[in-house]
Design a protein around this motif. Structure first.
Motif, PDB file in Angstrom:
ATOM      1  N   GLN A   1      -3.685   1.543  -2.060  1.00  0.00           N
ATOM      2  CA  GLN A   1      -3.623   3.051  -2.138  1.00  0.00           C
ATOM      3  C   GLN A   1      -4.430   3.834  -1.474  1.00  0.00           C
ATOM      4  O   GLN A   1      -5.451   4.168  -1.112  1.00  0.00           O
ATOM      5  CB  GLN A   1      -3.075   3.803  -4.234  1.00  0.00           C
ATOM      6  CG  GLN A   1      -3.012   5.113  -3.713  1.00  0.00           C
ATOM      7  CD  GLN A   1      -1.425   5.267  -3.591  1.00  0.00           C
ATOM      8  OE1 GLN A   1      -0.833   4.884  -3.792  1.00  0.00           O
ATOM      9  NE2 GLN A   1      -0.913   6.707  -2.605  1.00  0.00           N
TER      10      GLN A   1
ATOM     11  N   THR B   1     -12.313   2.422  -6.446  1.00  0.00           N
ATOM     12  CA  THR B   1     -11.795   3.846  -5.770  1.00  0.00           C
ATOM     13  C   THR B   1     -13.335   3.960  -4.879  1.00  0.00           C
ATOM     14  O   THR B   1     -14.276   3.913  -5.158  1.00  0.00           O
ATOM     15  CB  THR B   1     -11.597   4.583  -6.783  1.00  0.00           C
ATOM     16  OG1 THR B   1     -12.885   5.124  -7.784  1.00  0.00           O
ATOM     17  CG2 THR B   1     -10.830   4.105  -8.546  1.00  0.00           C
TER      18      THR B   1
ATOM     19  N   ILE C   1       0.961  -1.267  -0.108  1.00  0.00           N
ATOM     20  CA  ILE C   1       0.150  -0.284  -0.256  1.00  0.00           C
ATOM     21  C   ILE C   1       0.742   1.740   0.235  1.00  0.00           C
ATOM     22  O   ILE C   1       2.225   1.059   0.914  1.00  0.00           O
ATOM     23  CB  ILE C   1      -0.837  -0.372   1.259  1.00  0.00           C
ATOM     24  CG1 ILE C   1      -1.945   1.276   1.406  1.00  0.00           C
ATOM     25  CG2 ILE C   1      -0.316   0.050   2.750  1.00  0.00           C
ATOM     26  CD1 ILE C   1      -2.731   1.249   2.304  1.00  0.00           C
ATOM     27  N   GLY C   2       0.107   2.190  -0.790  1.00  0.00           N
ATOM     28  CA  GLY C   2       0.890   3.727  -0.524  1.00  0.00           C
ATOM     29  C   GLY C   2       0.323   4.427   0.611  1.00  0.00           C
ATOM     30  O   GLY C   2      -1.796   3.921   0.149  1.00  0.00           O
TER      31      GLY C   2
ATOM     32  N   THR D   1      -4.826   8.331  -0.809  1.00  0.00           N
ATOM     33  CA  THR D   1      -4.204   9.713  -0.976  1.00  0.00           C
ATOM     34  C   THR D   1      -5.208  11.098  -0.177  1.00  0.00           C
ATOM     35  O   THR D   1      -6.554  10.946  -0.356  1.00  0.00           O
ATOM     36  CB  THR D   1      -4.047   9.800  -2.708  1.00  0.00           C
ATOM     37  OG1 THR D   1      -3.148   9.252  -3.092  1.00  0.00           O
ATOM     38  CG2 THR D   1      -4.052  11.180  -3.020  1.00  0.00           C
TER      39      THR D   1
ATOM     40  N   GLN E   1      -8.162   3.604  -3.010  1.00  0.00           N
ATOM     41  CA  GLN E   1      -7.853   2.713  -4.266  1.00  0.00           C
ATOM     42  C   GLN E   1      -7.938   1.329  -3.899  1.00  0.00           C
ATOM     43  O   GLN E   1      -7.207   1.052  -2.500  1.00  0.00           O
ATOM     44  CB  GLN E   1      -7.096   3.078  -5.204  1.00  0.00           C
ATOM     45  CG  GLN E   1      -7.074   2.056  -6.448  1.00  0.00           C
ATOM     46  CD  GLN E   1      -5.854   2.699  -7.257  1.00  0.00           C
ATOM     47  OE1 GLN E   1      -4.892   2.213  -7.207  1.00  0.00           O
ATOM     48  NE2 GLN E   1      -6.337   2.842  -8.282  1.00  0.00           N
TER      49      GLN E   1
ATOM     50  N   ALA F   1       4.752  11.946   1.346  1.00  0.00           N
ATOM     51  CA  ALA F   1       4.673  10.456   1.174  1.00  0.00           C
ATOM     52  C   ALA F   1       4.820   9.664   2.409  1.00  0.00           C
ATOM     53  O   ALA F   1       5.769  10.006   3.309  1.00  0.00           O
ATOM     54  CB  ALA F   1       5.412   9.674   0.368  1.00  0.00           C
TER      55      ALA F   1
END
Length: 295
Positions: A138, A104, A53-54, A140, A126, A69
């Motif tokens: 992800q 999403t 995961i980011g 954000t 996501q 980040a």
């Protein structure tokens, strides 16, 4: 042919049902993630996230954006080092798009520290459907200072409908009272208004220019709602409605589209139509064809 049509409808129904099921499953994962984060349940969090995961954050001060980040290890460490009950994130709404493999979720949020609003923003999750179910790959988010936050509460479909009904009623009332600015402020900048004349297809500036003299003379129009039906998208931020109206032109029908913004509801599209009873239609067409008015 009837068999083919029936099969087509069956396939469409199954497809739509699968989409709804995917959206529900995805929403559950996101809700579980927020709940686990608020409860500082890091073991639960790790089961909801993919190991790759980011995390990205956009800090925005109103003029410029700064992108930062974060690793999953940093995220877990921050959660574990926070005092119990210190933080709470509250999702305000959902916009979910999901296929059988990818999804999403977009949502506005409020973030509280020790019970006080710290900041607000938007989340973009996501997810992908792994062999073990949906996993977040992800996240954000944007972050705005609390001074720039417009206090909002989580979407309640009944309250949202009530505010839309009041909004449309007030919009019509502004016309009947010849209140020009409230009337046109209720329309989005890209709004379209379609009137009863064939040439009355207006942008907001065009409609405002045409109507200006009526409002200035205090003789705008009066629409009395006889019946209204309202429909919403899943996220409750977009609605379409139809109305049966009592007007100076007799009974009219209208169709509208409204969008919910940070500044409340806005009319995005409105089309007004004069009704002609079926028993008068032949005479109406004859009269219409006998004139030289071009459509």
């Amino acid at each position: 042919m009837k068999v083919k049509i029936a099969l087509l409808f069956l396939l469409i129904t199954v497809h739509l049902g699968a989409q709804d099921n995917n959206r529900n499953e995805v929403k559950t994962v996101v809700d579980d993630f927020i709940q686990a984060m608020n409860q500082q349940d890091t073991k639960k969090l790790l089961t909801l996230m993919d190991r790759n995961i980011g995390f990205m954050t956009v800090f925005f001060d109103g003029n410029k954006s700064i992108l930062a980040a974060e690793s999953v290890e940093m995220f877990i460490e921050n959660i574990e080092s926070t005092s119990p009950g210190m933080i709470k994130e509250e999702l305000l709404n959902y916009k979910i798009t999901a296929s059988d493999a990818l999804a999403t979720v977009w949502s506005e949020y409020n973030f509280y520290v020790n019970g006080s609003l710290s900041h607000c923003g938007e989340n973009a999750f996501q997810l992908y459907k792994s062999p073990k179910g949906w996993r977040i790959i992800q996240i954000t988010d944007t972050r705005y200072n609390k001074e720039k936050c417009r206090i909002k509460t989580p979407t309640d479909k009944y309250e949202r409908k009530a505010t839309l009904i009041k909004f449309i009623d007030n919009w019509h009332r502004a016309a009947s009272k010849a209140e020009m600015e409230p009337y046109f402020n209720a329309m989005s900048d890209d709004a379209i208004y379609v009137g009863t004349d064939p040439d009355e297809f207006w942008t907001k500036p065009q409609f405002k220019a045409w109507a200006k003299s009526y409002f200035e003379d205090g003789k705008a129009w009066h629409f009395e709602t006889i019946k209204r039906d309202i429909f919403f998208t899943d996220d409750e931020d977009l609605a379409w409605f139809n109305e049966k109206l009592n007007t100076s032109m007799g009974t009219c029908h209208a169709t509208g589209v409204a969008v919910y913004t940070r500044n409340g509801w806005k009319i995005k599209y409105y089309q007004l139509s004069v009704t002609v009873p079926n028993e008068l239609l032949e005479d109406f067409l004859e009269l219409k064809n006998s004139t030289n008015v071009k459509e």
